[in-house]
Design a protein around this motif. Sequence first.
Motif, PDB file in Angstrom:
ATOM      1  N   GLY A 345       0.831  -1.200   0.000  1.00 16.07           N
ATOM      2  CA  GLY A 345       0.000   0.000   0.000  1.00 16.07           C
ATOM      3  C   GLY A 345       0.862   1.244   0.000  1.00 16.07           C
ATOM      4  O   GLY A 345       2.084   1.172  -0.188  1.00 16.07           O
ATOM      5  N   ILE A 346       0.246   2.380   0.237  1.00 20.21           N
ATOM      6  CA  ILE A 346       0.959   3.648   0.198  1.00 20.21           C
ATOM      7  C   ILE A 346       0.435   4.547   1.308  1.00 20.21           C
ATOM      8  O   ILE A 346      -0.776   4.553   1.593  1.00 20.21           O
ATOM      9  CB  ILE A 346       0.818   4.319  -1.190  1.00 20.21           C
ATOM     10  N   ILE A 347       1.337   5.240   1.983  1.00 18.11           N
ATOM     11  CA  ILE A 347       0.981   6.175   3.041  1.00 18.11           C
ATOM     12  C   ILE A 347       1.071   7.582   2.471  1.00 18.11           C
ATOM     13  O   ILE A 347       2.144   8.012   2.034  1.00 18.11           O
ATOM     14  CB  ILE A 347       1.929   6.041   4.248  1.00 18.11           C
ATOM     15  N   THR A 348      -0.047   8.277   2.468  1.00 14.52           N
ATOM     16  CA  THR A 348      -0.051   9.649   1.971  1.00 14.52           C
ATOM     17  C   THR A 348      -0.224  10.614   3.132  1.00 14.52           C
ATOM     18  O   THR A 348      -0.689  10.250   4.202  1.00 14.52           O
ATOM     19  CB  THR A 348      -1.186   9.847   0.960  1.00 14.52           C
ATOM     20  N   GLY A 349       0.155  11.820   2.914  1.00 15.56           N
ATOM     21  CA  GLY A 349       0.053  12.858   3.939  1.00 15.56           C
ATOM     22  C   GLY A 349       0.743  14.106   3.444  1.00 15.56           C
ATOM     23  O   GLY A 349       1.209  14.166   2.292  1.00 15.56           O
ATOM     24  N   ARG A 350       0.819  15.089   4.290  1.00 13.92           N
ATOM     25  CA  ARG A 350       1.484  16.331   3.893  1.00 13.92           C
ATOM     26  C   ARG A 350       2.984  16.206   4.114  1.00 13.92           C
ATOM     27  O   ARG A 350       3.578  16.884   4.955  1.00 13.92           O
ATOM     28  CB  ARG A 350       0.903  17.503   4.672  1.00 13.92           C
ATOM     29  N   PHE A 351       3.606  15.331   3.346  1.00  6.68           N
ATOM     30  CA  PHE A 351       5.029  15.090   3.459  1.00  6.68           C
ATOM     31  C   PHE A 351       5.789  15.960   2.468  1.00  6.68           C
ATOM     32  O   PHE A 351       5.322  16.230   1.357  1.00  6.68           O
ATOM     33  CB  PHE A 351       5.376  13.624   3.150  1.00  6.68           C
ATOM     34  N   SER A 352       6.994  16.370   2.876  1.00  4.41           N
ATOM     35  CA  SER A 352       7.956  16.878   1.906  1.00  4.41           C
ATOM     36  C   SER A 352       8.759  15.679   1.409  1.00  4.41           C
ATOM     37  O   SER A 352       8.658  14.575   1.965  1.00  4.41           O
ATOM     38  CB  SER A 352       8.890  17.897   2.567  1.00  4.41           C
ATOM     39  N   VAL A 353       9.562  15.887   0.376  1.00  2.00           N
ATOM     40  CA  VAL A 353      10.378  14.788  -0.152  1.00  2.00           C
ATOM     41  C   VAL A 353      11.330  14.278   0.929  1.00  2.00           C
ATOM     42  O   VAL A 353      11.519  13.065   1.114  1.00  2.00           O
ATOM     43  CB  VAL A 353      11.158  15.238  -1.398  1.00  2.00           C
ATOM     44  N   GLU A 354      11.918  15.216   1.682  1.00  4.84           N
ATOM     45  CA  GLU A 354      12.847  14.831   2.736  1.00  4.84           C
ATOM     46  C   GLU A 354      12.133  14.035   3.833  1.00  4.84           C
ATOM     47  O   GLU A 354      12.649  13.023   4.322  1.00  4.84           O
ATOM     48  CB  GLU A 354      13.501  16.076   3.335  1.00  4.84           C
TER      49      GLU A 354
END
Length: 553
Positions: A345-354
């Motif tokens: 699966g995949i975890i999405t969120g307000r992530f930056s690349v770092e």
Amino acid sequence: MLQIDLWKRVLIWAVCAFGLLMAMPNAFYERVEASNDAVAEIELGYTGNGLEEQAAMWPSWAPSSLVNLGLDLRGGAHLLAEVQVADVYEARITSMWPEIRDMLREERATIGTIRLQPSERDELRVKISKPEQIDRAASLVRGLARPVVSLTGAGQSDINVSVEGATIVVNLSEAEKLATDERTVQQALEIIRRRIDEVGTREPTIQRQGADRILIQVPGIGSAAELKDIIGTTAQLTFHPVIGRGTNKDANPGAGNEILPSLDEEGLYYTVESAPVVTGEELVDAQPAFDQNNTPAVSFRFNPTGARKFGNYTAENIGSPFAIVLDGEVVSAPVIQAHIPGGSGIITGRFSVEESTNLAVLLRAGALPAGLTFLEERTIGPELGQDSIDAGKIACIVAFMGVLVFMFLSYGTFGLFANIALILNVGLIFGLLSTIGATLTLPGIAGIVLTIGMAVDANVLVFERIREELKTAKGPARAIELGYEKALSAILDANITTFITAVILFAVGSGPVRGFAITLGLGILTSVFTAIYVTRLIIVIWYERRRPKTIEV
């Protein structure tokens, strides 16, 4: 007569040449280090940013092993962390509820309905509606007990089951707590090591101290805060069924449930079941990725056990929300649209690349089994490390020059031979340190300075013995030969006892003490080699060329 076979001469000079060749990269430390870093990145598949030019700064055919600089020389971060082993008790007890619930539900006709009661962190309370059947229910729960997996707890059960009225109380036994403490600290130690290795730092020191503390020293890292960001994050990834959501964090979630905040939306809280369906322990891989909106995310993949649990749950709960929880915060709560059989699966969120990259690193390395409390933290700047290196250089040079001058004034030509061997000795020490990848610390420099002073001891014994033999009217060749023969036992005795001391320091010491022991032990080996073989070979070559009738030592 003085005589050394040709093959021995070749072997002695070959050892000296090899040692100096291995030590040579340390004379161009920054250049070789930059080249090694560039080569490592190229091997990982990175290109551009001048990596090829940096890699070419040092010839590929030349040795490139360097003496690793310790925390006190390179600068870096020092942390002393305490593992919160009590957290594991709560997680362990909480995870037992689904198994106890399902088992007791099968006996509902006999024992009645079951209900989870509020309880302390490290215990589980289950109430049944038919008090007269409490002993049977308790007996069923006791059947879930397992033997304690440890030498000290052999033959004991991992849980205690007691009865209070119509309530069954379950908690971990003392033997299981002790075994859990040991496993938790060892697991935390290994995971911290994996996380730091992922970052690519050189020669970190990660050691257990006492029952539940871990010492972490990482040279070359910017600050203690940066190191805490790497290892202090628990990275506990769990997947929970969602009961509901709202804005009241103080609402009563109900027994067996908990309220967790949303990571993305401030003021939003999710009510989820406390017992997770799948945990991050069943992850086998995590990589930074991008979702369908081309925003940073983290893809993950479960092992077969986790994939089966994940697939079964998604098949049975299509249309229901599913919370992905990281360290007690809901990263996302997607609605299950279809059966997901592949265990990925995949975890999405307000992530930056770092952030997505760091999260993937943490998940790959594994979740810490318990939180860490940092009791001590220090940042040692590179300027202080450079000051230590400069001070160490001055100490070595002063000691070196003092010994050279003393030996020449005391023994003349023979003292000059001893000085040549001493220079080779220092080169061999650095060659050995580079070859075995040892870490040089400030106490290690002290060990080298001490070795410089001790290195001429063997030569002093030999030269004094030669002086005594010359007084008996023996010829120069015979006096030199007897001098080495009769001084050999004293040389070996003195150095073996000192070497044993170095071995004991290395075995029972830690950190700087080991650094001192390593340089002292290696220095003894090279000192004996240069005194017994190198100095003797130089004297023999000199004698064969000059053939003096008399010698003056």
